[in-house]
Design a protein around this motif. Structure first.
Motif, mmCIF file in Angstrom:
data_model
loop_
_atom_site.group_PDB
_atom_site.id
_atom_site.type_symbol
_atom_site.label_atom_id
_atom_site.label_comp_id
_atom_site.label_asym_id
_atom_site.label_seq_id
_atom_site.Cartn_x
_atom_site.Cartn_y
_atom_site.Cartn_z
ATOM 1 N N PHE A 1 -24.303 9.302 -18.270
ATOM 2 C CA PHE A 1 -24.294 8.076 -17.482
ATOM 3 C C PHE A 1 -25.706 7.627 -17.136
ATOM 4 O O PHE A 1 -26.591 8.453 -16.926
ATOM 5 C CB PHE A 1 -23.561 8.308 -16.150
ATOM 6 C CG PHE A 1 -22.138 8.704 -16.312
ATOM 7 C CD1 PHE A 1 -21.135 7.753 -16.347
ATOM 8 C CD2 PHE A 1 -21.790 10.048 -16.430
ATOM 9 C CE1 PHE A 1 -19.813 8.122 -16.492
ATOM 10 C CE2 PHE A 1 -20.469 10.425 -16.575
ATOM 11 C CZ PHE A 1 -19.479 9.460 -16.615
ATOM 12 N N ALA A 2 -25.873 6.315 -17.018
ATOM 13 C CA ALA A 2 -27.085 5.720 -16.460
ATOM 14 C C ALA A 2 -26.670 4.525 -15.620
ATOM 15 O O ALA A 2 -25.715 3.816 -15.964
ATOM 16 C CB ALA A 2 -28.033 5.275 -17.564
ATOM 17 N N LEU A 3 -27.343 4.324 -14.511
ATOM 18 C CA LEU A 3 -27.129 3.149 -13.662
ATOM 19 C C LEU A 3 -28.341 2.241 -13.803
ATOM 20 O O LEU A 3 -29.472 2.662 -13.535
ATOM 21 C CB LEU A 3 -26.967 3.553 -12.199
ATOM 22 C CG LEU A 3 -25.571 3.934 -11.746
ATOM 23 C CD1 LEU A 3 -25.600 4.509 -10.340
ATOM 24 C CD2 LEU A 3 -24.628 2.746 -11.811
ATOM 25 N N LEU A 4 -28.100 1.012 -14.215
ATOM 26 C CA LEU A 4 -29.168 0.024 -14.332
ATOM 27 C C LEU A 4 -29.070 -0.925 -13.145
ATOM 28 O O LEU A 4 -28.018 -1.527 -12.913
ATOM 29 C CB LEU A 4 -29.027 -0.785 -15.627
ATOM 30 C CG LEU A 4 -28.782 -0.009 -16.928
ATOM 31 C CD1 LEU A 4 -28.678 -0.979 -18.097
ATOM 32 C CD2 LEU A 4 -29.863 1.019 -17.152
ATOM 33 N N THR B 1 -34.100 2.026 -13.612
ATOM 34 C CA THR B 1 -33.125 3.020 -14.062
ATOM 35 C C THR B 1 -33.193 4.291 -13.233
ATOM 36 O O THR B 1 -32.647 5.306 -13.632
ATOM 37 C CB THR B 1 -33.376 3.371 -15.544
ATOM 38 O OG1 THR B 1 -34.702 3.876 -15.675
ATOM 39 C CG2 THR B 1 -33.210 2.155 -16.441
ATOM 40 N N ASN B 2 -33.831 4.238 -12.078
ATOM 41 C CA ASN B 2 -34.069 5.457 -11.301
ATOM 42 C C ASN B 2 -33.088 5.628 -10.133
ATOM 43 O O ASN B 2 -33.430 6.252 -9.140
ATOM 44 C CB ASN B 2 -35.508 5.491 -10.793
ATOM 45 C CG ASN B 2 -35.814 4.348 -9.847
ATOM 46 O OD1 ASN B 2 -34.994 3.465 -9.636
ATOM 47 N ND2 ASN B 2 -37.009 4.360 -9.287
ATOM 48 N N ALA C 1 -30.985 11.030 -10.073
ATOM 49 C CA ALA C 1 -32.053 12.036 -10.097
ATOM 50 C C ALA C 1 -32.633 12.157 -11.508
ATOM 51 O O ALA C 1 -33.835 12.277 -11.693
ATOM 52 C CB ALA C 1 -31.534 13.381 -9.611
ATOM 53 N N GLN C 2 -31.759 12.133 -12.517
ATOM 54 C CA GLN C 2 -32.179 12.081 -13.906
ATOM 55 C C GLN C 2 -31.663 10.750 -14.440
ATOM 56 O O GLN C 2 -30.509 10.405 -14.217
ATOM 57 C CB GLN C 2 -31.575 13.220 -14.714
ATOM 58 C CG GLN C 2 -32.043 14.583 -14.254
ATOM 59 C CD GLN C 2 -31.328 15.689 -15.024
ATOM 60 O OE1 GLN C 2 -30.190 15.542 -15.426
ATOM 61 N NE2 GLN C 2 -32.016 16.802 -15.194
ATOM 62 N N GLU C 3 -32.497 10.011 -15.123
ATOM 63 C CA GLU C 3 -32.099 8.669 -15.544
ATOM 64 C C GLU C 3 -30.836 8.672 -16.405
ATOM 65 O O GLU C 3 -30.054 7.748 -16.348
ATOM 66 C CB GLU C 3 -33.253 7.974 -16.243
ATOM 67 C CG GLU C 3 -34.361 7.647 -15.266
ATOM 68 C CD GLU C 3 -35.565 7.033 -15.913
ATOM 69 O OE1 GLU C 3 -35.894 7.391 -17.058
ATOM 70 O OE2 GLU C 3 -36.189 6.183 -15.260
ATOM 71 N N ASP D 1 -27.916 -9.703 -7.728
ATOM 72 C CA ASP D 1 -28.299 -8.516 -8.477
ATOM 73 C C ASP D 1 -27.102 -8.029 -9.282
ATOM 74 O O ASP D 1 -25.964 -8.378 -8.974
ATOM 75 C CB ASP D 1 -28.752 -7.412 -7.518
ATOM 76 C CG ASP D 1 -29.890 -7.868 -6.626
ATOM 77 O OD1 ASP D 1 -30.947 -8.231 -7.168
ATOM 78 O OD2 ASP D 1 -29.717 -7.861 -5.395
ATOM 79 N N HIS D 2 -27.384 -7.235 -10.281
ATOM 80 C CA HIS D 2 -26.320 -6.691 -11.124
ATOM 81 C C HIS D 2 -26.523 -5.192 -11.263
ATOM 82 O O HIS D 2 -27.640 -4.722 -11.461
ATOM 83 C CB HIS D 2 -26.338 -7.336 -12.511
ATOM 84 C CG HIS D 2 -26.126 -8.805 -12.479
ATOM 85 N ND1 HIS D 2 -24.900 -9.378 -12.620
ATOM 86 C CD2 HIS D 2 -26.992 -9.832 -12.296
ATOM 87 C CE1 HIS D 2 -25.011 -10.689 -12.532
ATOM 88 N NE2 HIS D 2 -26.277 -10.984 -12.333
ATOM 89 N N ILE D 3 -25.420 -4.462 -11.191
ATOM 90 C CA ILE D 3 -25.412 -3.036 -11.480
ATOM 91 C C ILE D 3 -24.634 -2.864 -12.780
ATOM 92 O O ILE D 3 -23.523 -3.382 -12.926
ATOM 93 C CB ILE D 3 -24.724 -2.226 -10.357
ATOM 94 C CG1 ILE D 3 -25.471 -2.396 -9.031
ATOM 95 C CG2 ILE D 3 -24.592 -0.763 -10.744
ATOM 96 C CD1 ILE D 3 -26.873 -1.841 -9.014
ATOM 97 N N VAL D 4 -25.241 -2.171 -13.730
ATOM 98 C CA VAL D 4 -24.573 -1.875 -15.000
ATOM 99 C C VAL D 4 -24.533 -0.359 -15.143
ATOM 100 O O VAL D 4 -25.573 0.300 -15.147
ATOM 101 C CB VAL D 4 -25.310 -2.507 -16.202
ATOM 102 C CG1 VAL D 4 -24.595 -2.176 -17.508
ATOM 103 C CG2 VAL D 4 -25.456 -4.015 -16.023
ATOM 104 N N LEU D 5 -23.324 0.180 -15.221
ATOM 105 C CA LEU D 5 -23.138 1.602 -15.489
ATOM 106 C C LEU D 5 -22.942 1.752 -16.988
ATOM 107 O O LEU D 5 -22.026 1.167 -17.562
ATOM 108 C CB LEU D 5 -21.913 2.140 -14.736
ATOM 109 C CG LEU D 5 -21.550 3.598 -15.012
ATOM 110 C CD1 LEU D 5 -22.638 4.536 -14.493
ATOM 111 C CD2 LEU D 5 -20.203 3.933 -14.381
ATOM 112 N N VAL D 6 -23.835 2.502 -17.633
ATOM 113 C CA VAL D 6 -23.739 2.759 -19.073
ATOM 114 C C VAL D 6 -23.177 4.166 -19.246
ATOM 115 O O VAL D 6 -23.663 5.115 -18.623
ATOM 116 C CB VAL D 6 -25.109 2.629 -19.771
ATOM 117 C CG1 VAL D 6 -24.969 2.841 -21.275
ATOM 118 C CG2 VAL D 6 -25.744 1.277 -19.463
ATOM 119 N N ILE D 7 -22.147 4.284 -20.089
ATOM 120 C CA ILE D 7 -21.412 5.540 -20.284
ATOM 121 C C ILE D 7 -21.418 5.873 -21.771
ATOM 122 O O ILE D 7 -21.149 4.995 -22.600
ATOM 123 C CB ILE D 7 -19.950 5.376 -19.819
ATOM 124 C CG1 ILE D 7 -19.901 4.774 -18.422
ATOM 125 C CG2 ILE D 7 -19.197 6.692 -19.913
ATOM 126 C CD1 ILE D 7 -18.656 3.959 -18.160
#
Length: 193
Positions: A89-92, A102-103, A106-108, A139-145
């Motif tokens: 996962f990453a949260l943008l 992308t921070n 704790a780990q990008e 603002d936009h939050i994009v969760l990449v899976i």
């Protein structure tokens, strides 16, 4: 920008930056094998009456937050892996100044096994404060899976217009979308003073 060769070059660079930002905000993969139910993205916040709310994304696609006097609203985000195997996962965090950080983790790029969960910013609230003089921010939050590791820092973009309405952080590094199978969840956050 000025109508000079340098001004034209800066205009083209700004348009390319805006196109990269838009591609990341709208990132999707309709052919993904990752089902909607495989991942929960939950958002919690307090409304103006200090009533607690918790909602899943989707069906929530736009979250409206309001200042309470001079106090900025805040939210928390939790991601849970409900799939049969591990996922990455990453949260943008995409701000209205055309920047992406992308921070939030704790780990990008963070991995979760089945039924594991994580909280954005280690469970600390995400304060949605506006810059002085700003009355609204989108603002936009994009969760990449993805089932495979990917370099989440590659999604980062610096602010194009400077820090006028919001500045999540400084993490510049443009790059292409992930390869292989991936899915996304999207949330627009509108903050008003």
């Amino acid at each position: 920008f000025d109508a000079t060769p340098d001004g034209v070059q800066r205009t083209v660079a700004a348009l390319e930056h805006m196109a990269q930002w838009t591609m990341r905000v709208e990132l999707s993969n309709e052919s993904s094998k990752i089902a909607v139910g495989d991942v929960d993205l939950a958002v919690s916040y307090n409304d103006l009456q200090n009533k607690f709310h918790g909602q899943l994304v989707p069906p929530l696609d736009t979250l409206n937050l309001q200042y309470k006097g001079d106090q900025a609203p805040s939210l928390r985000m939790r991601v849970t892996n409900r799939s049969a195997g591990p996922l990455y996962f990453a949260l943008l965090a995409c701000n209205g100044d055309w920047g992406i950080v992308t921070n939030f983790l704790a780990q990008e790029c963070t991995t979760l096994d089945t039924t594991q969960e994580f909280f954005a910013r280690d469970g600390n609230p995400v304060i949605m404060s506006l810059k002085p003089g700003a009355t609204e921010a989108h603002d936009h939050i994009v969760l990449v899976i993805s089932p495979d590791w990917f370099d989440a820092s590659a999604f980062g973009l610096p602010n194009l217009t400077g820090a006028t309405s919001r500045d999540f952080a400084d993490t510049p590094l443009p790059a292409p979308p992930p390869t292989g199978d991936f899915a996304t969840r999207h949330l627009e956050i509108v903050t008003r003073r």
